[in-house]
Design a protein around this motif. Structure first.
Motif, mmCIF file in Angstrom:
data_model
loop_
_atom_site.group_PDB
_atom_site.id
_atom_site.type_symbol
_atom_site.label_atom_id
_atom_site.label_comp_id
_atom_site.label_asym_id
_atom_site.label_seq_id
_atom_site.Cartn_x
_atom_site.Cartn_y
_atom_site.Cartn_z
ATOM 1 N N ARG A 147 -9.127 4.337 -11.850
ATOM 2 C CA ARG A 147 -10.056 3.499 -12.620
ATOM 3 C C ARG A 147 -9.382 2.202 -13.069
ATOM 4 N NH1 ARG A 147 -11.970 3.867 -18.071
ATOM 5 N NH2 ARG A 147 -10.737 5.751 -18.410
ATOM 6 N N LEU A 148 -8.119 2.292 -13.451
ATOM 7 C CA LEU A 148 -7.387 1.093 -13.872
ATOM 8 C C LEU A 148 -7.115 0.172 -12.686
ATOM 9 C CD1 LEU A 148 -4.819 2.746 -16.330
ATOM 10 C CD2 LEU A 148 -6.768 1.287 -16.951
ATOM 11 N N LEU A 149 -6.698 0.746 -11.574
ATOM 12 C CA LEU A 149 -6.400 -0.080 -10.405
ATOM 13 C C LEU A 149 -7.648 -0.767 -9.864
ATOM 14 C CD1 LEU A 149 -3.786 2.030 -8.399
ATOM 15 C CD2 LEU A 149 -3.398 0.113 -9.936
ATOM 16 N N ASP A 150 -8.797 -0.123 -10.015
ATOM 17 C CA ASP A 150 -10.045 -0.738 -9.567
ATOM 18 C C ASP A 150 -10.344 -2.021 -10.332
ATOM 19 O OD1 ASP A 150 -10.841 0.915 -7.485
ATOM 20 O OD2 ASP A 150 -11.855 2.345 -8.818
ATOM 21 N N GLN A 151 -9.757 -2.172 -11.510
ATOM 22 C CA GLN A 151 -10.013 -3.356 -12.323
ATOM 23 C C GLN A 151 -8.990 -4.454 -12.103
ATOM 24 O OE1 GLN A 151 -11.423 -2.585 -16.405
ATOM 25 N NE2 GLN A 151 -11.304 -0.393 -15.947
ATOM 26 N N THR A 152 -7.991 -4.207 -11.261
ATOM 27 C CA THR A 152 -7.045 -5.266 -10.906
ATOM 28 C C THR A 152 -7.556 -5.990 -9.660
ATOM 29 O OG1 THR A 152 -5.704 -3.796 -9.499
ATOM 30 C CG2 THR A 152 -5.120 -3.920 -11.838
ATOM 31 N N PRO A 153 -7.184 -7.249 -9.465
ATOM 32 C CA PRO A 153 -7.680 -8.014 -8.316
ATOM 33 C C PRO A 153 -7.303 -7.360 -6.996
ATOM 34 C CG PRO A 153 -6.667 -9.474 -9.934
ATOM 35 C CD PRO A 153 -6.350 -8.072 -10.364
ATOM 36 N N ARG A 154 -8.247 -7.326 -6.071
ATOM 37 C CA ARG A 154 -7.997 -6.699 -4.774
ATOM 38 C C ARG A 154 -6.882 -7.402 -4.011
ATOM 39 N NH1 ARG A 154 -9.005 -1.859 -3.479
ATOM 40 N NH2 ARG A 154 -9.026 -2.478 -1.273
ATOM 41 N N GLY A 155 -6.723 -8.682 -4.219
ATOM 42 C CA GLY A 155 -5.700 -9.424 -3.489
ATOM 43 C C GLY A 155 -4.323 -9.373 -4.124
ATOM 44 N N GLY A 156 -4.181 -8.657 -5.234
ATOM 45 C CA GLY A 156 -2.892 -8.598 -5.907
ATOM 46 C C GLY A 156 -1.885 -7.740 -5.141
ATOM 47 N N GLN A 157 -0.635 -7.992 -5.420
ATOM 48 C CA GLN A 157 0.421 -7.217 -4.781
ATOM 49 C C GLN A 157 0.564 -5.858 -5.477
ATOM 50 O OE1 GLN A 157 4.323 -8.955 -5.079
ATOM 51 N NE2 GLN A 157 5.229 -7.612 -3.529
ATOM 52 N N ARG A 158 0.836 -4.807 -4.680
ATOM 53 C CA ARG A 158 0.980 -3.469 -5.245
ATOM 54 C C ARG A 158 2.237 -2.794 -4.706
ATOM 55 N NH1 ARG A 158 -5.469 -2.885 -4.830
ATOM 56 N NH2 ARG A 158 -5.901 -3.624 -6.926
ATOM 57 N N LEU A 159 3.014 -2.264 -5.616
ATOM 58 C CA LEU A 159 4.244 -1.560 -5.282
ATOM 59 C C LEU A 159 4.126 -0.139 -5.806
ATOM 60 C CD1 LEU A 159 6.784 -4.293 -6.521
ATOM 61 C CD2 LEU A 159 5.680 -4.149 -4.277
ATOM 62 N N LEU A 160 4.314 0.835 -4.947
ATOM 63 C CA LEU A 160 4.216 2.232 -5.356
ATOM 64 C C LEU A 160 5.530 2.928 -5.047
ATOM 65 C CD1 LEU A 160 1.218 4.616 -4.886
ATOM 66 C CD2 LEU A 160 3.506 5.394 -4.286
ATOM 67 N N PHE A 161 6.118 3.541 -6.083
ATOM 68 C CA PHE A 161 7.379 4.257 -5.923
ATOM 69 C C PHE A 161 7.170 5.717 -6.285
ATOM 70 C CE2 PHE A 161 8.675 -0.065 -6.033
ATOM 71 C CZ PHE A 161 9.832 -0.139 -5.274
ATOM 72 N N SER A 162 7.623 6.586 -5.405
ATOM 73 C CA SER A 162 7.365 8.008 -5.582
ATOM 74 C C SER A 162 8.446 8.806 -4.866
ATOM 75 C CB SER A 162 5.982 8.360 -5.018
ATOM 76 O OG SER A 162 5.683 9.719 -5.202
ATOM 77 N N ALA A 163 8.725 9.992 -5.387
ATOM 78 C CA ALA A 163 9.690 10.864 -4.714
ATOM 79 C C ALA A 163 9.050 11.563 -3.517
ATOM 80 C CB ALA A 163 10.247 11.893 -5.690
ATOM 81 N N THR A 164 7.740 11.817 -3.607
ATOM 82 C CA THR A 164 7.029 12.480 -2.518
ATOM 83 C C THR A 164 5.677 11.805 -2.326
ATOM 84 O OG1 THR A 164 5.951 14.094 -3.969
ATOM 85 C CG2 THR A 164 8.117 14.696 -3.085
ATOM 86 N N LEU A 165 4.996 12.168 -1.243
ATOM 87 C CA LEU A 165 3.667 11.622 -0.980
ATOM 88 C C LEU A 165 2.597 12.694 -1.067
ATOM 89 C CD1 LEU A 165 4.029 8.990 1.876
ATOM 90 C CD2 LEU A 165 3.493 8.645 -0.531
ATOM 91 N N ASP A 166 2.910 13.807 -1.725
ATOM 92 C CA ASP A 166 1.896 14.843 -1.863
ATOM 93 C C ASP A 166 1.168 14.673 -3.187
ATOM 94 O OD1 ASP A 166 3.915 15.510 -3.539
ATOM 95 O OD2 ASP A 166 4.320 17.482 -2.676
ATOM 96 N N SER A 167 0.449 15.698 -3.618
ATOM 97 C CA SER A 167 -0.269 15.703 -4.902
ATOM 98 C C SER A 167 -1.248 14.561 -5.042
ATOM 99 C CB SER A 167 0.725 15.685 -6.076
ATOM 100 O OG SER A 167 1.587 16.796 -6.022
ATOM 101 N N GLY A 168 -1.814 14.098 -3.923
ATOM 102 C CA GLY A 168 -2.829 13.067 -4.011
ATOM 103 C C GLY A 168 -2.299 11.654 -3.990
ATOM 104 N N VAL A 169 -0.972 11.474 -3.946
ATOM 105 C CA VAL A 169 -0.419 10.123 -3.919
ATOM 106 C C VAL A 169 -0.869 9.384 -2.669
ATOM 107 C CG1 VAL A 169 1.717 8.779 -3.857
ATOM 108 C CG2 VAL A 169 1.550 10.784 -5.326
ATOM 109 N N ASP A 170 -0.999 10.122 -1.551
ATOM 110 C CA ASP A 170 -1.429 9.475 -0.314
ATOM 111 C C ASP A 170 -2.815 8.859 -0.449
ATOM 112 O OD1 ASP A 170 -2.386 12.060 -0.603
ATOM 113 O OD2 ASP A 170 -2.689 12.346 1.539
ATOM 114 N N VAL A 171 -3.643 9.433 -1.324
ATOM 115 C CA VAL A 171 -4.971 8.863 -1.573
ATOM 116 C C VAL A 171 -4.843 7.486 -2.219
ATOM 117 C CG1 VAL A 171 -7.145 9.159 -2.817
ATOM 118 C CG2 VAL A 171 -6.013 11.140 -1.791
ATOM 119 N N LEU A 172 -3.928 7.345 -3.159
ATOM 120 C CA LEU A 172 -3.693 6.052 -3.794
ATOM 121 C C LEU A 172 -3.194 5.031 -2.775
ATOM 122 C CD1 LEU A 172 -1.898 7.047 -7.136
ATOM 123 C CD2 LEU A 172 -4.287 6.404 -6.821
ATOM 124 N N VAL A 173 -2.301 5.490 -1.903
ATOM 125 C CA VAL A 173 -1.750 4.584 -0.897
ATOM 126 C C VAL A 173 -2.854 4.055 0.005
ATOM 127 C CG1 VAL A 173 -0.190 4.412 1.076
ATOM 128 C CG2 VAL A 173 0.513 5.697 -0.958
#
Length: 461
Positions: free
Chosen positions: A185-211
Motif C-alpha cells: 500500500r505504501l509503495l503504491d503511493q510512491t511514483p512509478r518512475g522512482g528508483q527502487r532498491l530491495l535487499f533481502s537474504a532470501t526471495l521467499d515469503s512473498g518477496v518475489d511478489v514485491l519484486v
C-alpha cells in the motif's frame, strides 16, 4: 546507537568507494569510521544503484547491505535538483523493526550531514507528535517501519508522491512479520518512475511478489546467500540434561565478551534475564513487551559494554548490528532454520570470528538435528555436564559473577527527596541501572527457558 562501525578490510585489489563513484565527502566520513574498502555486496550493487537502476541485492545478514543502499541513496539525492518539502520525503527506507530503523539512521546520519541532507526515523512505541513536527519541517531521507508510516500517511501528515528512491531492507523479514500488505500500500503511493532498491537474504515469503510488482528490470546481485558458510563461525550443539541447562548457560555467559542469548518467547526472555541477573550475570532483555525507551536503553547498555549479555527473542535475530559479539547461544532452539541462521548472524560479523552454541535436551534432539540439516550447518555435538572443560574452550576467559544484594523494602520517597545525582530512578530522573528492569527471582529448573515453548511452536516476539 553506540555500536562501533565495522572495520571493513577487504583486499587492496578490490575497488575503492571512490572507484565505484562515491563522492569524496562520503569517502572521508567512511574512512574516519574505519570503513576503507567495499564489501562484496557493496562493490556489486553500488555501480548499478548509482546509475539509477532498480537493484535486487541478496546477501546474508552481516554482509554489509546497509552501506550498500545508504551510500547510493545519499549520493543520488545530493546530485538531484529537487529540494525537500514539508511532509514529502525525497527518499524512503522501509525496515521491519524499530531497532533496525534506528541503526540504519545512525549509520546514515554522519554521511548525510556531510552532504547537508537530513534524515529521521518513524516507528511505533514512541509519541507521534514529534514525528509529525519533523515531517512538517521537511526531510530528505525517511527511515520508517511500515505500520507507523501508514498511520501518518492516512492522517495526511506524510505524502509519498515526492519519493525519488525507495529502499526495502530485510524484505523477507517484513514478509515473515506480515507487513507485506502495508508495504504494498505504501509503495503504491510512491511514483512509478522512482528508483527502487530491495535487499533481502532470501526471495521467499512473498518477496518475489514485491519484486515483480514494484521493480522495473532490476539488476540482481547475489552475494553470500543465507546458506553460504561463514568461515570464521563455529557451531556447537551441547546435549545436556534439562536440569543442567541453566548452570551451563551461566558458565557461558559469565565469560568475558559479549553474548547474545535467544529464547522463543517474550516471557521466556524476561524470566531468563531475571534468573541470570540473580545468578550474578550482567544481563538485559530485549523483546516486544518492552516499551521503546526500555528497548533502546537495554540495547545501549549492551552495545556500550555496561552489560555483557543480551537475552532476546527473534526481534534481535535480524537487524541488530553490534560488533564484537563473541558468542550466540540458542537457549531455546528456534523453530525454523532461517531463524537459526539469522540469530547466529549476530556473531562473526565483518570478518570477525564467532561461536554459536545450541543447548539441546533429549526431547529436542530430533528437532535440532533437522534444524541444522536444513540450515546446512555442520555442528559438533557434545554431551556434557556443568563444569565440562569444553565450556571454557567455547567461551574462554575467567568467569565473573556480580553478587546481587538481597532485596529489602525501600522507604517511600517524595518527589523533592529524589536527587538526580544519586543515580536512582526516581520521579525526577537520574540514570537507571542497566539491570533496573531485571529484579532477581528464584531460579527454577525447566525443560525450556520459554514458558510453554514446545517443539514446532512459534514463539511470540
Amino acid at each position: 546507537m553506540a555500536a562501533r562501525r565495522p572495520q571493513q578490510t577487504t583486499p587492496a585489489s578490490s575497488p575503492s568507494f571512490a572507484d565505484l563513484g562515491v563522492p569524496d565527502a562520503l569517502t572521508r566520513v567512511l574512512a574516519s569510521t574505519g570503513v576503507d574498502r567495499p564489501f562484496p555486496i557493496q562493490a556489486a550493487t553500488l555501480p548499478d544503484a548509482l546509475a539509477g537502476r532498480d537493484v535486487l541485492g541478496r546477501g546474508r545478514t552481516g554482509s554489509g547491505k546497509t552501506y550498500a543502499f545508504v551510500l547510493a541513496v545519499l549520493t543520488r539525492l545530493a546530485a538531484s535538483t529537487t529540494t525537500r518539502r514539508a511532509g514529502r520525503p525525497r527518499a524512503l527506507i522501509l525496515a521491519p523493526t524499530r531497532e533496525l530503523a534506528t541503526q540504519i539512521d545512525s549509520v546514515m546520519a554522519p554521511l548525510a550531514k556531510a552532504l547537508s541532507l537530513t534524515t529521521m526515523t518513524v516507528f511505533g512505541g514512541v509519541g507521534a507528535r514529534p514525528q509529525i513536527t519533523r515531517l512538517r519541517a521537511g526531510v530528505d531521507v525517511l527511515v520508517a517501519c511500515p505500520g507507523r508510516l501508514a498511520d501518518h500517511v492516512d492522517a495526511g501528515h506524510a505524502h509519498l508522491d515526492a519519493v525519488e528512491i525507495t529502499v526495502l531492507d530485510e524484505a523477507d523479514h517484513m514478509a515473515d512479520l506480515g507487513f507485506l500488505p502495508t508495504v504494498r500500500r505504501l509503495l503504491d503511493q510512491t511514483p512509478r518512475g522512482g528508483q527502487r532498491l530491495l535487499f533481502s537474504a532470501t526471495l521467499d515469503s512473498g518477496v518475489d511478489v514485491l519484486v515483480r510488482r514494484f521493480l522495473t528490470d532490476p539488476v540482481v546481485h547475489s552475494v553470500d546467500s543465507t546458506l553460504s558458510p561463514v568461515a570464521k563461525m563455529t557451531h556447537h550443539v551441547l546435549h545436556v540434561q534439562a536440569e543442567d541447562r541453566f548452570a551451563v548457560l551461566v558458565d557461558l555467559t559469565a565469560a568475558p565478551g559479549r553474548t547474545v542469548v535467544f529464547t522463543r518467547t517474550k516471557r521466556g526472555a524476561k524470566t531468563l534475564t531475571r534468573r541470570l541477573v540473580a545468578a550474578g550475570v550482567t544481563a538485559v532483555e530485549l523483546h516486544g513487551n518492552l516499551a521503546q525507551a526500555a528497548r533502546a536503553r537495554n540495547l545501549k547498555a549492551f552495545s556500550e559494554g555496561e552489560v555483557r549479555t543480551l537475552v532476546a527473542t527473534d526481534i534481535a535475530a535480524r537487524g541488530i548490528h553490534i560488533d564484537d559479539v563473541a558468542l550466540v547461544v540458542h537457549a531455546d532452539p528456534p523453530v525454523e532454520h532461517k531463524a537459526y541462521l539469522h540469530r547466529s548472524g549476530r556473531t562473526a560479523r565483518a570478518g570477525a570470528a564467532g561461536t554459536v552454541v545450541t543447548l539441546m535436551t533429549d526431547t529436542q534432539a530430533p528437532e535440532v538435528r533437522e534444524l541444522t540439516r536444513k540450515a546446512g550447518i555442520a555442528a559438533t555435538t557434545t554431551r556434557l555436564r556443568p563444569g565440562d572443560a569444553l565450556l571454557h574452550k567455547l567461551a574462554p576467559g575467567e568467569r565473573a559473577l556480580v553478587p546481587q544484594p538481597p532485596t529489602t523494602p525501600q522507604p517511600s520517597t517524595t518527589r523533592h527527596e529524589v536527587s538526580p545525582s544519586t543515580g536512582s530512578r526516581g520521579r525526577r530522573g537520574g540514570k537507571p541501572s542497566p539491570t533496573a528492569s531485571t529484579r532477581s527471582v528464584p531460579a527454577r529448573s525447566a525443560a525450556s527457558f520459554s514458558a510453554r515453548a514446545r517443539p514446532g511452536a512459534r514463539g511470540s516476539r
